[in-house]
Design a protein around this motif. Structure first.
Motif, mmCIF file in Angstrom:
data_model
loop_
_atom_site.group_PDB
_atom_site.id
_atom_site.type_symbol
_atom_site.label_atom_id
_atom_site.label_comp_id
_atom_site.label_asym_id
_atom_site.label_seq_id
_atom_site.Cartn_x
_atom_site.Cartn_y
_atom_site.Cartn_z
ATOM 1 N N ASN A 85 -3.840 -110.458 113.010
ATOM 2 C CA ASN A 85 -3.679 -111.510 112.002
ATOM 3 C C ASN A 85 -4.762 -112.584 112.105
ATOM 4 O OD1 ASN A 85 -1.478 -110.389 110.673
ATOM 5 N ND2 ASN A 85 -0.010 -111.300 112.082
ATOM 6 N N ILE A 86 -5.214 -112.883 113.320
ATOM 7 C CA ILE A 86 -6.356 -113.801 113.449
ATOM 8 C C ILE A 86 -7.581 -113.170 112.790
ATOM 9 C CG2 ILE A 86 -8.009 -114.836 115.053
ATOM 10 C CD1 ILE A 86 -5.764 -115.390 116.976
ATOM 11 N N GLY A 87 -7.767 -111.867 113.028
ATOM 12 C CA GLY A 87 -8.890 -111.165 112.407
ATOM 13 C C GLY A 87 -8.839 -111.234 110.891
ATOM 14 N N THR A 88 -7.654 -111.017 110.341
ATOM 15 C CA THR A 88 -7.489 -111.082 108.885
ATOM 16 C C THR A 88 -7.773 -112.489 108.360
ATOM 17 O OG1 THR A 88 -5.865 -109.293 108.875
ATOM 18 C CG2 THR A 88 -5.833 -110.802 107.000
ATOM 19 N N ALA A 89 -7.260 -113.493 109.067
ATOM 20 C CA ALA A 89 -7.468 -114.879 108.637
ATOM 21 C C ALA A 89 -8.953 -115.239 108.646
ATOM 22 C CB ALA A 89 -6.685 -115.830 109.539
ATOM 23 N N TYR A 90 -9.657 -114.848 109.700
ATOM 24 C CA TYR A 90 -11.092 -115.137 109.763
ATOM 25 C C TYR A 90 -11.851 -114.424 108.645
ATOM 26 C CZ TYR A 90 -11.465 -117.879 114.073
ATOM 27 O OH TYR A 90 -11.400 -118.888 115.010
ATOM 28 N N GLU A 91 -11.465 -113.193 108.354
ATOM 29 C CA GLU A 91 -12.148 -112.474 107.273
ATOM 30 C C GLU A 91 -11.933 -113.173 105.935
ATOM 31 O OE1 GLU A 91 -12.482 -108.092 105.106
ATOM 32 O OE2 GLU A 91 -10.936 -108.432 106.621
ATOM 33 N N LEU A 92 -10.710 -113.601 105.683
ATOM 34 C CA LEU A 92 -10.417 -114.283 104.421
ATOM 35 C C LEU A 92 -11.133 -115.633 104.331
ATOM 36 C CD1 LEU A 92 -6.626 -113.398 104.154
ATOM 37 C CD2 LEU A 92 -8.465 -112.555 102.677
ATOM 38 N N ASN A 105 -16.929 -113.106 109.121
ATOM 39 C CA ASN A 105 -16.770 -111.684 109.421
ATOM 40 C C ASN A 105 -17.047 -111.342 110.879
ATOM 41 O OD1 ASN A 105 -16.097 -110.887 106.711
ATOM 42 N ND2 ASN A 105 -18.247 -111.218 106.178
ATOM 43 N N GLU A 106 -17.924 -112.096 111.527
ATOM 44 C CA GLU A 106 -18.225 -111.825 112.937
ATOM 45 C C GLU A 106 -16.992 -112.065 113.815
ATOM 46 O OE1 GLU A 106 -20.148 -113.530 110.913
ATOM 47 O OE2 GLU A 106 -22.064 -112.443 110.901
ATOM 48 N N LYS A 107 -16.344 -113.213 113.625
ATOM 49 C CA LYS A 107 -15.134 -113.497 114.399
ATOM 50 C C LYS A 107 -14.003 -112.542 114.005
ATOM 51 C CE LYS A 107 -15.656 -118.299 115.870
ATOM 52 N NZ LYS A 107 -15.040 -119.657 115.885
ATOM 53 N N ALA A 108 -13.957 -112.217 112.730
ATOM 54 C CA ALA A 108 -12.933 -111.275 112.267
ATOM 55 C C ALA A 108 -13.090 -109.933 112.974
ATOM 56 C CB ALA A 108 -13.040 -111.092 110.756
ATOM 57 N N ILE A 118 -11.068 -98.301 110.040
ATOM 58 C CA ILE A 118 -11.653 -98.512 108.712
ATOM 59 C C ILE A 118 -11.881 -100.006 108.484
ATOM 60 C CG2 ILE A 118 -11.312 -98.257 106.218
ATOM 61 C CD1 ILE A 118 -9.649 -95.773 106.769
ATOM 62 N N HIS A 119 -10.909 -100.813 108.901
ATOM 63 C CA HIS A 119 -11.047 -102.267 108.776
ATOM 64 C C HIS A 119 -12.279 -102.746 109.544
ATOM 65 C CE1 HIS A 119 -8.758 -106.393 108.785
ATOM 66 N NE2 HIS A 119 -9.983 -106.483 108.294
ATOM 67 N N ALA A 120 -12.458 -102.219 110.755
ATOM 68 C CA ALA A 120 -13.624 -102.602 111.558
ATOM 69 C C ALA A 120 -14.921 -102.199 110.855
ATOM 70 C CB ALA A 120 -13.542 -101.954 112.937
ATOM 71 N N ASN A 121 -14.947 -101.005 110.272
ATOM 72 C CA ASN A 121 -16.152 -100.551 109.561
ATOM 73 C C ASN A 121 -16.430 -101.402 108.321
ATOM 74 O OD1 ASN A 121 -16.630 -98.570 111.427
ATOM 75 N ND2 ASN A 121 -15.895 -96.874 110.163
ATOM 76 N N ILE A 122 -15.377 -101.837 107.658
ATOM 77 C CA ILE A 122 -15.538 -102.727 106.500
ATOM 78 C C ILE A 122 -16.242 -104.012 106.925
ATOM 79 C CG2 ILE A 122 -14.283 -104.222 104.892
ATOM 80 C CD1 ILE A 122 -12.154 -101.978 104.717
ATOM 81 N N LEU A 123 -15.785 -104.574 108.033
ATOM 82 C CA LEU A 123 -16.383 -105.821 108.523
ATOM 83 C C LEU A 123 -17.836 -105.610 108.944
ATOM 84 C CD1 LEU A 123 -13.299 -107.100 110.531
ATOM 85 C CD2 LEU A 123 -14.274 -108.173 108.487
ATOM 86 N N LYS A 124 -18.116 -104.476 109.563
ATOM 87 C CA LYS A 124 -19.497 -104.174 109.954
ATOM 88 C C LYS A 124 -20.394 -104.051 108.724
ATOM 89 C CE LYS A 124 -18.086 -101.764 114.173
ATOM 90 N NZ LYS A 124 -17.899 -100.439 114.826
ATOM 91 N N ALA A 125 -19.867 -103.429 107.670
ATOM 92 C CA ALA A 125 -20.640 -103.296 106.426
ATOM 93 C C ALA A 125 -20.889 -104.663 105.799
ATOM 94 C CB ALA A 125 -19.896 -102.388 105.449
ATOM 95 N N LYS A 126 -19.899 -105.528 105.852
ATOM 96 C CA LYS A 126 -20.068 -106.883 105.320
ATOM 97 C C LYS A 126 -21.162 -107.630 106.074
ATOM 98 C CE LYS A 126 -15.568 -108.151 103.367
ATOM 99 N NZ LYS A 126 -14.497 -109.162 103.452
ATOM 100 N N ARG A 179 -5.640 -104.772 101.553
ATOM 101 C CA ARG A 179 -6.823 -105.497 101.071
ATOM 102 C C ARG A 179 -6.661 -105.947 99.622
ATOM 103 N NH1 ARG A 179 -11.630 -106.493 103.114
ATOM 104 N NH2 ARG A 179 -10.795 -105.559 105.004
ATOM 105 N N MET A 180 -6.069 -105.095 98.794
ATOM 106 C CA MET A 180 -5.927 -105.422 97.374
ATOM 107 C C MET A 180 -4.897 -106.519 97.131
ATOM 108 S SD MET A 180 -6.322 -101.511 95.940
ATOM 109 C CE MET A 180 -5.772 -101.835 94.268
ATOM 110 N N THR A 181 -4.110 -106.837 98.164
ATOM 111 C CA THR A 181 -3.201 -107.977 98.070
ATOM 112 C C THR A 181 -3.991 -109.275 97.927
ATOM 113 O OG1 THR A 181 -1.584 -106.824 99.455
ATOM 114 C CG2 THR A 181 -1.339 -109.211 99.252
ATOM 115 N N PHE A 182 -5.128 -109.335 98.610
ATOM 116 C CA PHE A 182 -5.925 -110.561 98.644
ATOM 117 C C PHE A 182 -7.229 -110.465 97.846
ATOM 118 C CE2 PHE A 182 -3.510 -110.306 102.639
ATOM 119 C CZ PHE A 182 -2.816 -111.501 102.593
ATOM 120 N N VAL A 183 -7.744 -109.253 97.681
ATOM 121 C CA VAL A 183 -9.051 -109.065 97.042
ATOM 122 C C VAL A 183 -8.853 -108.496 95.641
ATOM 123 C CG1 VAL A 183 -11.299 -107.943 97.198
ATOM 124 C CG2 VAL A 183 -10.107 -108.657 99.289
#
Length: 311
Positions: free
Chosen positions: A110-117, A121-124, A145-153, A199-203
């Motif tokens: 949840n901390i990861g999600t909050a940082y991403e939002l 992205n680095e902290k996420a 997959i979530h980790a790969n998304i953040l790496k792509a960002k 993801r589609m809940t927020f994006v």
């Protein structure tokens, strides 16, 4: 004989009613059902209700923690804060939980999600990778997959590809191709659906990463044999801004008739806009009505025998 006949009719009229709520649900520590999704592998995001409801849930969770000192109440409170867009407040709360009870999966994820939002992205990525270390099989084992998304960002848009995000590609031909077997396709389908639904809940549209993953989910669903849902995934990829001409070719692989589209849309809307508890009672009522009508039909069919028994 008379007793048996009346027993049968009475039994039908008074059939006990059971109904199970379909789809994924999230039940909080205080017993609140935060959301309920419907069956299938077409992601729409979660529906949490309005801010008034969320505020009431917050109060309930705070009361639960005050009475029990159970950290699960606080963790769920942090989730509600994230949903309300209070990301920094949620992070501060989870940091307190981390100090009190280190290495909780819910804290890290949840901390990861909050940082991403928040756009960090680095902290996420740090916290999501920590969450994976704590519980690699969580969320159908999909957090990679979530980790790969953040790496792509972090790396840039050129990394928003099937190969980078999900370690797989489905070719450039009209019909998707894959070396994955049925079991592997099912697993990847679950993982993609889970990540997209979260993801589609927020994006909201337009978003390149969501568009790419929806296209990939459509490919997986098509190869798995669920062509109708594949077409819905493709349409959502289009809605989220997927631009590859290949999308149009694959949408045309299995056109869905208009009446079928309308039927599925009505089911979706009923699912989203019907409160779970009301739906339970609606199903309960419908089954009771059907049971009553069936009993009346039996009475009508066997009316002569019943009248003879009553004499």
């Amino acid at each position: 004989m008379r007793k048996k006949m009346f027993g049968l009719i009475l039994g039908i009229i008074s059939i006990p009613v059971f109904a199970c709520l379909n789809g994924e649900t999230l039940k909080l520590e205080d017993g609140t059902i935060l959301y309920e999704d419907y069956d299938g592998f077409v992601p729409h995001g979660h529906q949490f209700g309005d801010n008034k409801r969320l505020s009431e849930v917050l109060l309930s969770l705070e009361k639960g923690y005050h009475e029990t000192k159970n950290l699960n109440f606080l963790s769920d409170k942090g989730l509600i804060l994230i949903i309300q867009g209070k990301y920094q407040e949620a992070i501060e709360l989870y940091n307190k939980i981390e100090k009190s009870d280190p290495d909780r999966y819910s804290t890290a994820s949840n901390i990861g999600t909050a940082y991403e939002l928040m756009g960090n992205n680095e902290k996420a990525l740090y916290w999501i990778e920590k969450a994976i270390e704590i519980m690699p099989d969580s969320h159908y084992g999909s957090e990679w997959i979530h980790a790969n998304i953040l790496k792509a960002k972090i790396k840039g848009d050129q990394y928003i590809t099937s190969q980078f995000l999900i370690n797989h590609d489905f070719g450039n031909t009209k019909i998707p191709v894959s070396t994955l077997n049925k079991k592997q396709l099912h697993s990847l389908r679950e993982q993609l659906y889970y990540q997209l639904n979260e993801r589609m809940t927020f994006v909201k549209p337009v978003d390149k990463i969501v568009a790419q993953l929806l296209f990939d989910l459509g490919n997986v669903s098509y190869l798995y044999g669920d062509k109708e849902e594949a077409m819905e995934d493709y349409e959502k990829a289009k809605e989220y801004g997927f631009k590859d001409p290949l999308l149009k070719e694959r949408i045309n692989l299995h056109p869905i008739p208009i009446d079928r589209q309308v039927e599925k849309k009505l089911i979706k809307e009923a699912k989203f806009h019907t409160n779970p508890l009301r739906r339970f009672h609606l199903i309960e009522m419908l089954i009771s009505v059907c049971a009553f009508m069936f009993s009346c039909l039996l009475v009508f069919i066997f009316r002569k025998k019943i009248f003879l028994l009553l004499k």
